[in-house]
Motif scaffolding. Structure first.
Motif, PDB file in Angstrom:
ATOM      1  N   PHE A  60     -42.397 -57.185  -4.993  1.00 13.24           N
ATOM      2  CA  PHE A  60     -42.449 -56.456  -3.725  1.00 13.24           C
ATOM      3  C   PHE A  60     -41.111 -55.827  -3.328  1.00 13.24           C
ATOM      4  CE2 PHE A  60     -45.954 -59.540  -3.383  1.00 13.24           C
ATOM      5  CZ  PHE A  60     -46.994 -58.629  -3.221  1.00 13.24           C
ATOM      6  N   GLY A  61     -40.031 -56.263  -3.978  1.00 15.05           N
ATOM      7  CA  GLY A  61     -38.741 -55.675  -3.665  1.00 15.05           C
ATOM      8  C   GLY A  61     -38.622 -54.244  -4.158  1.00 15.05           C
ATOM      9  N   ILE A  62     -39.213 -53.943  -5.307  1.00 15.89           N
ATOM     10  CA  ILE A  62     -39.142 -52.580  -5.842  1.00 15.89           C
ATOM     11  C   ILE A  62     -39.855 -51.578  -4.929  1.00 15.89           C
ATOM     12  CG2 ILE A  62     -39.893 -51.094  -7.750  1.00 15.89           C
ATOM     13  CD1 ILE A  62     -39.257 -53.408  -9.643  1.00 15.89           C
ATOM     14  N   PRO A  63     -41.111 -51.853  -4.522  1.00 16.97           N
ATOM     15  CA  PRO A  63     -41.734 -50.896  -3.586  1.00 16.97           C
ATOM     16  C   PRO A  63     -41.045 -50.835  -2.236  1.00 16.97           C
ATOM     17  CG  PRO A  63     -43.188 -52.773  -4.015  1.00 16.97           C
ATOM     18  CD  PRO A  63     -42.086 -52.857  -4.993  1.00 16.97           C
ATOM     19  N   THR A  64     -40.458 -51.950  -1.779  1.00 11.19           N
ATOM     20  CA  THR A  64     -39.713 -51.922  -0.525  1.00 11.19           C
ATOM     21  C   THR A  64     -38.481 -51.033  -0.650  1.00 11.19           C
ATOM     22  OG1 THR A  64     -40.470 -54.130   0.148  1.00 11.19           O
ATOM     23  CG2 THR A  64     -38.438 -53.327   1.148  1.00 11.19           C
ATOM     24  N   ALA A  65     -37.762 -51.180  -1.766  1.00  9.87           N
ATOM     25  CA  ALA A  65     -36.591 -50.337  -1.995  1.00  9.87           C
ATOM     26  C   ALA A  65     -36.993 -48.867  -2.095  1.00  9.87           C
ATOM     27  CB  ALA A  65     -35.875 -50.783  -3.275  1.00  9.87           C
ATOM     28  N   PHE A  66     -38.113 -48.601  -2.746  1.00  3.24           N
ATOM     29  CA  PHE A  66     -38.590 -47.217  -2.847  1.00  3.24           C
ATOM     30  C   PHE A  66     -38.922 -46.656  -1.467  1.00  3.24           C
ATOM     31  CE2 PHE A  66     -42.058 -44.143  -3.095  1.00  3.24           C
ATOM     32  CZ  PHE A  66     -41.520 -43.200  -3.964  1.00  3.24           C
ATOM     33  N   ALA A  67     -39.604 -47.473  -0.635  1.00  4.56           N
ATOM     34  CA  ALA A  67     -39.962 -47.018   0.713  1.00  4.56           C
ATOM     35  C   ALA A  67     -38.721 -46.725   1.540  1.00  4.56           C
ATOM     36  CB  ALA A  67     -40.827 -48.075   1.398  1.00  4.56           C
ATOM     37  N   LEU A  68     -37.711 -47.584   1.429  1.00  6.68           N
ATOM     38  CA  LEU A  68     -36.458 -47.354   2.153  1.00  6.68           C
ATOM     39  C   LEU A  68     -35.752 -46.092   1.668  1.00  6.68           C
ATOM     40  CD1 LEU A  68     -34.749 -50.849   2.599  1.00  6.68           C
ATOM     41  CD2 LEU A  68     -35.194 -49.173   4.406  1.00  6.68           C
ATOM     42  N   GLY A  69     -35.666 -45.942   0.365  1.00  3.73           N
ATOM     43  CA  GLY A  69     -35.010 -44.770  -0.194  1.00  3.73           C
ATOM     44  C   GLY A  69     -35.717 -43.487   0.194  1.00  3.73           C
ATOM     45  N   TYR A  70     -37.027 -43.478   0.092  1.00  7.43           N
ATOM     46  CA  TYR A  70     -37.805 -42.294   0.454  1.00  7.43           C
ATOM     47  C   TYR A  70     -37.656 -41.988   1.943  1.00  7.43           C
ATOM     48  CZ  TYR A  70     -41.749 -39.069   0.783  1.00  7.43           C
ATOM     49  OH  TYR A  70     -42.532 -37.967   1.006  1.00  7.43           O
ATOM     50  N   PHE A  71     -37.592 -43.040   2.755  1.00  4.08           N
ATOM     51  CA  PHE A  71     -37.437 -42.836   4.186  1.00  4.08           C
ATOM     52  C   PHE A  71     -36.109 -42.153   4.492  1.00  4.08           C
ATOM     53  CE2 PHE A  71     -35.732 -44.139   8.260  1.00  4.08           C
ATOM     54  CZ  PHE A  71     -36.740 -43.713   9.114  1.00  4.08           C
ATOM     55  N   PHE A  72     -35.023 -42.686   3.975  1.00  3.46           N
ATOM     56  CA  PHE A  72     -33.704 -42.149   4.320  1.00  3.46           C
ATOM     57  C   PHE A  72     -33.424 -40.799   3.658  1.00  3.46           C
ATOM     58  CE2 PHE A  72     -32.607 -46.574   5.581  1.00  3.46           C
ATOM     59  CZ  PHE A  72     -32.164 -46.271   6.863  1.00  3.46           C
ATOM     60  N   LEU A  73     -34.009 -40.561   2.494  1.00  3.50           N
ATOM     61  CA  LEU A  73     -33.749 -39.304   1.795  1.00  3.50           C
ATOM     62  C   LEU A  73     -34.703 -38.187   2.190  1.00  3.50           C
ATOM     63  CD1 LEU A  73     -33.029 -40.665  -1.801  1.00  3.50           C
ATOM     64  CD2 LEU A  73     -31.361 -39.825  -0.131  1.00  3.50           C
ATOM     65  N   ARG A  74     -35.886 -38.532   2.639  1.00  6.32           N
ATOM     66  CA  ARG A  74     -36.894 -37.509   2.906  1.00  6.32           C
ATOM     67  C   ARG A  74     -37.452 -37.566   4.329  1.00  6.32           C
ATOM     68  NH1 ARG A  74     -40.589 -34.876  -0.611  1.00  6.32           N
ATOM     69  NH2 ARG A  74     -41.612 -33.227   0.595  1.00  6.32           N
ATOM     70  N   ILE A  75     -38.020 -38.703   4.721  1.00  8.79           N
ATOM     71  CA  ILE A  75     -38.739 -38.768   5.995  1.00  8.79           C
ATOM     72  C   ILE A  75     -37.809 -38.566   7.176  1.00  8.79           C
ATOM     73  CG2 ILE A  75     -40.103 -40.233   7.530  1.00  8.79           C
ATOM     74  CD1 ILE A  75     -41.265 -41.577   5.029  1.00  8.79           C
ATOM     75  N   GLU A  76     -36.717 -39.348   7.235  1.00 10.60           N
ATOM     76  CA  GLU A  76     -35.822 -39.252   8.394  1.00 10.60           C
ATOM     77  C   GLU A  76     -35.205 -37.865   8.545  1.00 10.60           C
ATOM     78  OE1 GLU A  76     -32.643 -42.279  10.093  1.00 10.60           O
ATOM     79  OE2 GLU A  76     -31.736 -40.962   8.586  1.00 10.60           O
ATOM     80  N   PRO A  77     -34.558 -37.312   7.521  1.00 10.37           N
ATOM     81  CA  PRO A  77     -33.931 -35.999   7.728  1.00 10.37           C
ATOM     82  C   PRO A  77     -34.927 -34.902   8.068  1.00 10.37           C
ATOM     83  CG  PRO A  77     -33.803 -36.671   5.417  1.00 10.37           C
ATOM     84  CD  PRO A  77     -34.265 -37.862   6.177  1.00 10.37           C
ATOM     85  N   GLU A  78     -36.081 -34.877   7.394  1.00  8.16           N
ATOM     86  CA  GLU A  78     -37.065 -33.829   7.671  1.00  8.16           C
ATOM     87  C   GLU A  78     -37.616 -33.950   9.085  1.00  8.16           C
ATOM     88  OE1 GLU A  78     -40.183 -33.548   4.869  1.00  8.16           O
ATOM     89  OE2 GLU A  78     -38.912 -32.714   3.270  1.00  8.16           O
ATOM     90  N   THR A  79     -37.939 -35.169   9.492  1.00  6.26           N
ATOM     91  CA  THR A  79     -38.529 -35.367  10.813  1.00  6.26           C
ATOM     92  C   THR A  79     -37.539 -35.047  11.921  1.00  6.26           C
ATOM     93  OG1 THR A  79     -39.958 -37.127   9.937  1.00  6.26           O
ATOM     94  CG2 THR A  79     -39.716 -37.004  12.327  1.00  6.26           C
ATOM     95  N   LEU A  80     -36.302 -35.501  11.778  1.00  4.81           N
ATOM     96  CA  LEU A  80     -35.319 -35.260  12.834  1.00  4.81           C
ATOM     97  C   LEU A  80     -34.928 -33.792  12.924  1.00  4.81           C
ATOM     98  CD1 LEU A  80     -33.005 -38.407  12.715  1.00  4.81           C
ATOM     99  CD2 LEU A  80     -35.188 -38.033  13.889  1.00  4.81           C
ATOM    100  N   ARG A  81     -34.882 -33.116  11.790  1.00  4.61           N
ATOM    101  CA  ARG A  81     -34.618 -31.667  11.848  1.00  4.61           C
ATOM    102  C   ARG A  81     -35.744 -30.935  12.569  1.00  4.61           C
ATOM    103  NH1 ARG A  81     -32.647 -32.129   6.418  1.00  4.61           N
ATOM    104  NH2 ARG A  81     -34.692 -31.464   5.658  1.00  4.61           N
ATOM    105  N   TRP A  82     -36.971 -31.378  12.334  1.00  3.27           N
ATOM    106  CA  TRP A  82     -38.112 -30.732  12.983  1.00  3.27           C
ATOM    107  C   TRP A  82     -38.165 -31.067  14.466  1.00  3.27           C
ATOM    108  CZ3 TRP A  82     -42.624 -31.865  15.634  1.00  3.27           C
ATOM    109  CH2 TRP A  82     -43.563 -30.831  15.720  1.00  3.27           C
TER     110      TRP A  82
END
Length: 271
Positions: A178-200
């Motif tokens: 479960f650590g691998i998918p958690t790390a992936f979710a965190l990485g995807y969040f900080f690299l994609r979800i957060e910047p895109e959402t806050l810019r919008w």
């Protein structure tokens, strides 16, 4: 030359509106992720025949703390008799259901779907709510894996210890699975979800993007990351200390630095 106020939404024009909506939606998002987690435990126990009423959580005595943070409310499932009767795998399934079903499959997926719908409908308020729901879902991932993966091995009411015992896994196996998918979710969040959402959300306000980025880091790594501070044994405690005192400020500093960069909208307005 146009001014930012001509293009900005209400939460960009008014700090009062921004602050009020942020606090309200943080509370609501945490509550949604929390109850999705607890009801996932409860419904799984009901489906497996260990509970008569899937809606029967332990709702605790109503206090301001319970209302604001839901502290004291739990799934109202006793795993000890389940283990005693030789159904350890089922006990492990019940304990795993909170994060896996309640947060990964339900609240996280709903947050991503809701975010897309809200943006199509040009709704800043709902987009920000689903952003915080995503943060709360990922927070529920990390407060179990890795924060409370290495427990002291004495309390079956610790979900991750019950999962490890039920499936006969070591903490390292649980961390790998479960650590691998958690790390992936965190990485995807900080690299994609957060910047895109806050810019919008805040195309004309770097200050609000910075505030959101810093608050996000502290919600993830201070609020959810503190889950093992007094719960789970010495390793879980050290994990929480590291999360709160080291990871949170580093994540806030790095994330805020990127959010200070002007967007195309800010450049266009300036010219």
């Amino acid at each position: 030359m146009s001014t930012p106020d001509e293009h900005a939404s209400l939460i960009e024009r008014s700090w009062l509106a921004f602050t009020g909506l942020t606090l309200l939606e943080l509370w609501a998002a945490h509550a949604c992720a929390f109850f999705a987690h607890e009801y996932a435990h409860s419904f799984t126990a009901w489906i497996l025949g260990w509970k008569a009423n899937p809606l029967g959580l332990n709702y605790a005595r109503p206090t301001l703390t319970v209302f604001l943070l839901q502290l004291g409310i739990d799934q109202n499932v006793d795993e000890i008799p389940i283990f005693a009767k030789g159904f350890g795998v089922q006990a492990g399934m019940i304990c795993l259901a909170g994060a896996l079903i309640g947060n990964a499959l339900i609240s996280y997926s709903a947050s991503r779907w809701g975010n897309r719908i809200a943006r199509v409908r040009d709704s800043r308020g709902w987009t920000m709510f689903f952003y915080w729901a995503c943060v709360a879902s990922i927070g529920n991932f990390i407060d179990y894996v890795p924060i409370r993966t290495f427990t002291d091995g004495t309390d079956l009411y610790q979900d991750m210890f019950a999962v490890e015992r039920g499936f006969n896994w070591s903490p390292w196996t649980l961390l790998f699975v479960f650590g691998i998918p958690t790390a992936f979710a965190l990485g995807y969040f900080f690299l994609r979800i957060e910047p895109e959402t806050l810019r919008w959300l805040f195309p004309h306000s770097a200050a609000r993007r910075v505030v959101m980025a810093v608050l996000t880091a502290f919600v993830l790594f201070d609020f959810y990351g503190a889950a093992g501070w007094a719960d789970g044994g010495p390793i879980a405690h050290q994990m929480s200390v590291t999360s709160v005192c080291v990871i949170a400020p580093i994540a806030a500093f790095i994330s805020a630095g990127f959010k200070r960069k002007p967007t195309r909208s800010e450049v266009t307005v300036a010219t």
